[in-house]
Design a protein around this motif. Sequence first.
Motif, mmCIF file in Angstrom:
data_model
loop_
_atom_site.group_PDB
_atom_site.id
_atom_site.type_symbol
_atom_site.label_atom_id
_atom_site.label_comp_id
_atom_site.label_asym_id
_atom_site.label_seq_id
_atom_site.Cartn_x
_atom_site.Cartn_y
_atom_site.Cartn_z
ATOM 1 N N LEU A 268 0.837 -1.206 0.000
ATOM 2 C CA LEU A 268 0.000 0.000 0.000
ATOM 3 C C LEU A 268 0.870 1.255 0.000
ATOM 4 N N ASP A 269 1.957 1.230 0.750
ATOM 5 C CA ASP A 269 2.889 2.366 0.743
ATOM 6 C C ASP A 269 3.484 2.560 -0.648
ATOM 7 N N ALA A 270 3.856 1.459 -1.296
ATOM 8 C CA ALA A 270 4.422 1.543 -2.650
ATOM 9 C C ALA A 270 3.395 2.082 -3.638
ATOM 10 N N LEU A 271 2.145 1.672 -3.472
ATOM 11 C CA LEU A 271 1.084 2.176 -4.348
ATOM 12 C C LEU A 271 0.870 3.669 -4.128
ATOM 13 N N GLU A 272 0.888 4.098 -2.885
ATOM 14 C CA GLU A 272 0.739 5.534 -2.621
ATOM 15 C C GLU A 272 1.912 6.308 -3.216
ATOM 16 N N ASP A 273 3.118 5.763 -3.107
ATOM 17 C CA ASP A 273 4.282 6.403 -3.718
ATOM 18 C C ASP A 273 4.084 6.546 -5.227
ATOM 19 N N LEU A 274 3.564 5.497 -5.863
ATOM 20 C CA LEU A 274 3.342 5.522 -7.305
ATOM 21 C C LEU A 274 2.302 6.570 -7.682
ATOM 22 N N LEU A 275 1.163 6.559 -6.999
ATOM 23 C CA LEU A 275 0.079 7.497 -7.321
ATOM 24 C C LEU A 275 0.457 8.946 -7.014
ATOM 25 N N SER A 276 1.292 9.146 -6.000
ATOM 26 C CA SER A 276 1.668 10.506 -5.619
ATOM 27 C C SER A 276 2.911 11.000 -6.362
ATOM 28 N N LEU A 277 3.391 10.185 -7.286
ATOM 29 C CA LEU A 277 4.523 10.553 -8.149
ATOM 30 C C LEU A 277 5.802 10.788 -7.352
ATOM 31 N N ARG A 278 5.953 10.078 -6.254
ATOM 32 C CA ARG A 278 7.072 10.296 -5.341
ATOM 33 C C ARG A 278 8.429 10.105 -6.008
ATOM 34 N N HIS A 279 8.537 9.206 -6.974
ATOM 35 C CA HIS A 279 9.850 8.872 -7.530
ATOM 36 C C HIS A 279 10.047 9.311 -8.980
ATOM 37 N N VAL A 280 9.160 10.146 -9.499
ATOM 38 C CA VAL A 280 9.264 10.500 -10.918
ATOM 39 C C VAL A 280 10.461 11.394 -11.228
ATOM 40 N N ASP A 281 11.060 11.977 -10.218
ATOM 41 C CA ASP A 281 12.221 12.834 -10.476
ATOM 42 C C ASP A 281 13.540 12.068 -10.355
ATOM 43 N N ASN A 282 13.463 10.767 -10.116
ATOM 44 C CA ASN A 282 14.658 9.939 -10.001
ATOM 45 C C ASN A 282 14.875 9.211 -11.329
ATOM 46 N N PRO A 283 15.887 9.618 -12.093
ATOM 47 C CA PRO A 283 16.090 9.018 -13.412
ATOM 48 C C PRO A 283 16.442 7.529 -13.359
ATOM 49 N N ASP A 284 16.795 7.029 -12.195
ATOM 50 C CA ASP A 284 17.116 5.611 -12.057
ATOM 51 C C ASP A 284 15.884 4.742 -11.841
ATOM 52 N N ARG A 285 14.731 5.369 -11.694
ATOM 53 C CA ARG A 285 13.482 4.632 -11.470
ATOM 54 C C ARG A 285 12.661 4.613 -12.752
ATOM 55 N N GLU A 286 11.977 3.488 -12.987
ATOM 56 C CA GLU A 286 11.146 3.364 -14.187
ATOM 57 C C GLU A 286 10.032 4.396 -14.225
ATOM 58 N N GLU A 287 9.555 4.797 -13.048
ATOM 59 C CA GLU A 287 8.455 5.750 -12.983
ATOM 60 C C GLU A 287 8.780 7.047 -13.708
ATOM 61 N N ALA A 288 10.046 7.439 -13.694
ATOM 62 C CA ALA A 288 10.446 8.689 -14.346
ATOM 63 C C ALA A 288 10.145 8.636 -15.844
#
Length: 114
Positions: free
Chosen positions: A59-79
Amino acid sequence: MPKDTTSVSPWSVFVNENSDALVRSALLLGGPIAERRVLRLINELSYGQSITTKVKRELDALEDLLSLRHVDNPDREEAGYFAMIHPASRDVDRICSLLDRFQTARRSQDCLLV
């Protein structure tokens, strides 16, 4: 006062009401890996299982995904996935609304644990 163990948890209600949106958002923001992760989480919560440490972590990981927590990290796929979303896309509003409902469910669940 004894705890009501027969009622459905706020997480189960949230998942049942928002499963399609969760899967679509996970795919859009995190690709197939995030989609599979959310599908597993939905499966676990749909059966009303207790909220284990593993489920809390998911659930924490899902909240991180929905809240765009890691989109500024170029090493993460979310970016990369985030960069492909047009800012004026209707998906942006849908994800924001989904995050609001997610956080409401979290607050409701936290109130039950007090």
